[in-house]
Design an enzyme around this catalytic site. Structure first.
Site, PDB file in Angstrom:
ATOM      1  N   THR A   1       0.791  -1.094   0.005  1.00 33.70           N
ATOM      2  CA  THR A   1      -0.155   0.114  -0.103  1.00 33.70           C
ATOM      3  C   THR A   1       0.941   1.329  -0.004  1.00 33.70           C
ATOM      4  O   THR A   1       1.577   1.410   1.037  1.00 33.70           O
ATOM      5  CB  THR A   1      -1.072  -0.031   1.287  1.00 33.70           C
ATOM      6  OG1 THR A   1      -1.493  -1.197   1.316  1.00 33.70           O
ATOM      7  CG2 THR A   1      -2.018   1.271   1.464  1.00 33.70           C
TER       8      THR A   1
ATOM      9  N   ARG B   1      -6.607 -10.219   3.582  1.00 31.36           N
ATOM     10  CA  ARG B   1      -6.836  -9.967   5.043  1.00 31.36           C
ATOM     11  C   ARG B   1      -5.984 -11.035   5.702  1.00 31.36           C
ATOM     12  O   ARG B   1      -5.733 -12.104   5.400  1.00 31.36           O
ATOM     13  CB  ARG B   1      -8.441 -10.059   5.576  1.00 31.36           C
ATOM     14  CG  ARG B   1      -9.227  -9.074   5.048  1.00 31.36           C
ATOM     15  CD  ARG B   1     -10.647  -9.574   5.050  1.00 31.36           C
ATOM     16  NE  ARG B   1     -10.869 -10.696   3.917  1.00 31.36           N
ATOM     17  CZ  ARG B   1     -11.718 -11.452   4.018  1.00 31.36           C
ATOM     18  NH1 ARG B   1     -12.860 -11.137   4.664  1.00 31.36           N
ATOM     19  NH2 ARG B   1     -12.103 -12.498   3.008  1.00 31.36           N
TER      20      ARG B   1
ATOM     21  N   CYS C   1      -2.828  -2.321   9.017  1.00 30.75           N
ATOM     22  CA  CYS C   1      -3.132  -1.628   7.646  1.00 30.75           C
ATOM     23  C   CYS C   1      -4.219  -0.470   8.075  1.00 30.75           C
ATOM     24  O   CYS C   1      -3.910   0.662   7.667  1.00 30.75           O
ATOM     25  CB  CYS C   1      -4.020  -2.607   6.916  1.00 30.75           C
ATOM     26  SG  CYS C   1      -2.802  -3.885   6.302  1.00 30.75           S
TER      27      CYS C   1
HETATM   28  C1  UDX Z   1      -7.565  -4.860   6.339  1.00 32.88           C
HETATM   29  C2  UDX Z   1      -8.217  -5.120   4.834  1.00 32.88           C
HETATM   30  O1  UDX Z   1      -9.498  -5.668   5.164  1.00 32.88           O
HETATM   31  C3  UDX Z   1      -7.744  -5.710   3.686  1.00 32.88           C
HETATM   32  O2  UDX Z   1      -8.200  -5.671   2.542  1.00 32.88           O
HETATM   33  C4  UDX Z   1      -6.364  -4.975   3.639  1.00 32.88           C
HETATM   34  O3  UDX Z   1      -5.374  -5.519   2.371  1.00 32.88           O
HETATM   35  C5  UDX Z   1      -5.297  -4.817   4.888  1.00 32.88           C
HETATM   36  O4  UDX Z   1      -6.149  -4.381   5.926  1.00 32.88           O
HETATM   37  P1  UDX Z   1      -6.684  -6.741   7.789  1.00 32.88           P
HETATM   38  O5  UDX Z   1      -5.989  -5.736   8.670  1.00 32.88           O
HETATM   39  O6  UDX Z   1      -6.029  -8.359   7.899  1.00 32.88           O
HETATM   40  O7  UDX Z   1      -7.293  -6.381   6.308  1.00 32.88           O
HETATM   41  O8  UDX Z   1      -8.167  -6.961   8.907  1.00 32.88           O
HETATM   42  P2  UDX Z   1      -9.504  -6.888   8.675  1.00 32.88           P
HETATM   43  O9  UDX Z   1     -10.375  -8.184   8.667  1.00 32.88           O
HETATM   44  O10 UDX Z   1      -9.952  -5.962   7.771  1.00 32.88           O
HETATM   45  O11 UDX Z   1      -9.836  -6.416  10.064  1.00 32.88           O
HETATM   46  C6  UDX Z   1      -9.420  -4.833  10.435  1.00 32.88           C
HETATM   47  C7  UDX Z   1      -9.853  -4.439  11.817  1.00 32.88           C
HETATM   48  O12 UDX Z   1     -11.180  -3.968  11.724  1.00 32.88           O
HETATM   49  C8  UDX Z   1      -9.731  -5.560  12.954  1.00 32.88           C
HETATM   50  O13 UDX Z   1      -9.302  -4.955  14.095  1.00 32.88           O
HETATM   51  C9  UDX Z   1     -11.161  -5.932  13.059  1.00 32.88           C
HETATM   52  O14 UDX Z   1     -11.294  -6.342  14.505  1.00 32.88           O
HETATM   53  C10 UDX Z   1     -12.031  -4.604  12.802  1.00 32.88           C
HETATM   54  N1  UDX Z   1     -13.370  -4.845  12.501  1.00 32.88           N
HETATM   55  C11 UDX Z   1     -13.532  -5.479  11.155  1.00 32.88           C
HETATM   56  C12 UDX Z   1     -14.354  -4.460  13.267  1.00 32.88           C
HETATM   57  O15 UDX Z   1     -14.078  -3.880  14.403  1.00 32.88           O
HETATM   58  N2  UDX Z   1     -15.554  -4.362  12.766  1.00 32.88           N
HETATM   59  C13 UDX Z   1     -15.830  -5.166  11.580  1.00 32.88           C
HETATM   60  O16 UDX Z   1     -17.034  -5.418  11.222  1.00 32.88           O
HETATM   61  C14 UDX Z   1     -14.870  -5.713  10.758  1.00 32.88           C
END
Ligand code: UDX
Length: 433
Positions: A121, A154, A260
């Site tokens: 990114t 993710r 991220c």
């Molecule tokens: C994210 C993006 O989804 C992905 O496309 C990108 O390439 C990298 O960043 P990731 O960091 O692996 O991926 O985690 P993700 O599953 O997206 O969750 C991110 C954060 O949001 C977590 O802390 C999760 O607990 C939180 N989250 C997610 C919520 O609090 N509520 C939700 O409904 C979804």
């Protein structure tokens, strides 16, 4: 095809492994020799479901190997993926020093036409920067193209997301490069978005910013739900049936973490600033996320009254389930705030304890949720691991000083918990006390 992937973090490892699995000859390169030696033996540096088996199979089939010699990787490939880290600087801007260094190395070791792809990114216009660096440093007059091909995987589902992405974005200004990239991705079924380099770069930041904003939106709504006595789960469900909204990423909780969203949101605010635009919406997204953690701490303080010397059991440390990643995990902030008031912290996480031990001080790490529950004044659920959803709740109750759970991830039904004799406080739903 001959491919090299420079940087073997989450994105680089998944990319290298999946392209090898699809039949390409892949070299994964990293400056960390210890990591490379382990990878060549099939030992993974991260916990990621399915990764180990795939790496081992492709090592054995000799479609995949790892090196700490970038030159070897550059010479090997026609397509070189830059997957090095893009960490934040103290002011929130993206630090591009690793991307710059790799671009220079590619230029100096280039022996034939190369497609240089950035997958990490990066801020819009990084492609142009890489192009300039390569042009200035290339020794002979060798042709090359720049492609932006952002990765959307993710953690926890990295392999699946790479094999079955929602879309493949290819940003390039050369027909030759676009054709080669299309061929490389021909076995993966997903909509192709072919565009210019800058738009591709922006698709990534805009997507992450939008998803983070969706989380902050439902977290803000959860505050109103909590105050009015409504139920945020039902609100999210009712919103989610609207095809324009969709239920995913409407889970209220203790805020987003990980490597991220927090850094990308700050970086996007800084990018906008550079162009003279005040991205107020994203600033609010960030502020709501910070507030969500503070609100959770307030709940703990309100119910315990005096935190000093209370035993607080923490279930879940990683920023989300199915990963051992502790980077920007909300648990770090929540635990340290409670420790400031002399709470005694006991904790358990199914995968992240080794990494947590390097970050958290004065925490008693336990071997399972029951050891955490023993003599605890309260249990805090900070990560929604399946293991916690399936706990023997009667046993938990019998072990605790008082049956009190504060659930930052809404994993239980409040009525069920009431029936089990617990005081149960969650996010954006009625407390049962
Ligand atoms: C994210 C993006 O989804 C992905 O496309 C990108 O390439 C990298 O960043 P990731 O960091 O692996 O991926 O985690 P993700 O599953 O997206 O969750 C991110 C954060 O949001 C977590 O802390 C999760 O607990 C939180 N989250 C997610 C919520 O609090 N509520 C939700 O409904 C979804």
């Amino acid at each position: 095809m001959k491919i090299s992937v420079i940087g073997t973090g989450y994105v680089g490892l998944a990319t290298a492994t999946v392209f090898a699995e699809l039949g390409n000859e892949v070299i994964g390169a990293d400056i960390d020799k210890g990591k490379i030696d382990k990878l060549n033996k099939g030992i993974m540096p991260i916990f990621e479901p399915g990764l180990k088996e795939l790496v081992k199979r492709n090592l054995k089939e000799k479609r995949l190997r790892f090196t700490h010699n970038n030159k070897e990787a550059i010479e090997h490939a026609e397509v070189i993926f830059i997957c090095v880290g893009t960490p934040p600087k103290a002011n929130g801007e993206t630090d591009l020093k690793y991307v710059e260094a790799v671009a220079k190395e590619i230029a100096q070791s280039m022996n034939s036409y190369k497609i240089i792809v950035h997958k990490s990114t990066v801020p819009v216009e990084t492609g142009e920067m890489v192009k300039r660096i390569v042009k200035v440093n290339v020794k002979q007059n060798i042709d090359f193209d720049i492609v932006s091909n952002p990765e959307f995987l993710r953690e926890g589902t990295a392999i699946k997301d790479t094999m079955e992405p929602d879309r493949i974005v290819i940003g390039a200004d050369s027909k030759k490069a676009i054709e080669i990239m299309k061929k490389l991705y021909s076995q993966i079924k997903a909509p192709l978005v072919i565009t210019d380099i800058k738009s591709a770069e922006l698709i990534k930041h805009a997507s992450n910013a939008f998803l983070a904003t969706k989380i902050s939106f439902i977290n803000a709504v959860s505050q109103i739900c909590g105050l009015s006595g409504a139920n945020v789960e039902r609100v999210a469900e009712g919103m989610g049936y609207d095809k324009r909204i969709v239920r995913a990423f409407l889970n209220a909780g203790i805020g987003y973490g990980g490597f991220c969203f927090p850094k990308d949101i700050q970086a996007f605010i800084k990018i906008a600033e550079k162009y003279g635009y005040d991205f107020q919406l994203l600033k609010a997204t960030h502020n709501i996320n910070e507030e969500q953690k503070l609100n959770f701490i307030k709940k703990v303080k309100k119910v315990l009254r005096n935190i000093e010397d209370k035993t607080i059991g923490v279930l879940g440390l990683s920023f989300k389930p199915d990963t051992d990643d502790m980077r920007f995990a909300p648990s770090i902030f929540i635990i340290s705030e409670l420790q400031k008031e002399n709470a005694k912290i006991k904790a358990y996480d199914p995968e992240a304890m080794e990494k947590a031990k390097l970050i958290l001080n004065d925490v008693e790490f336990c071997t399972d949720p029951y050891e955490v529950a023993k003599d605890a004044d309260v249990l805090l659920i900070l990560t929604e691991w399946n293991e916690f959803k399936e706990m023997d709740i009667k046993k938990i109750k019998s072990l605790m000083k008082k049956p009190l759970i504060i659930d930052g991830r809404n994993i239980y039904n409040p009525e069920d918990m009431l029936r089990e004799g617990f005081s149960y406080i969650s996010i954006g739903r009625k407390d049962v006390i």
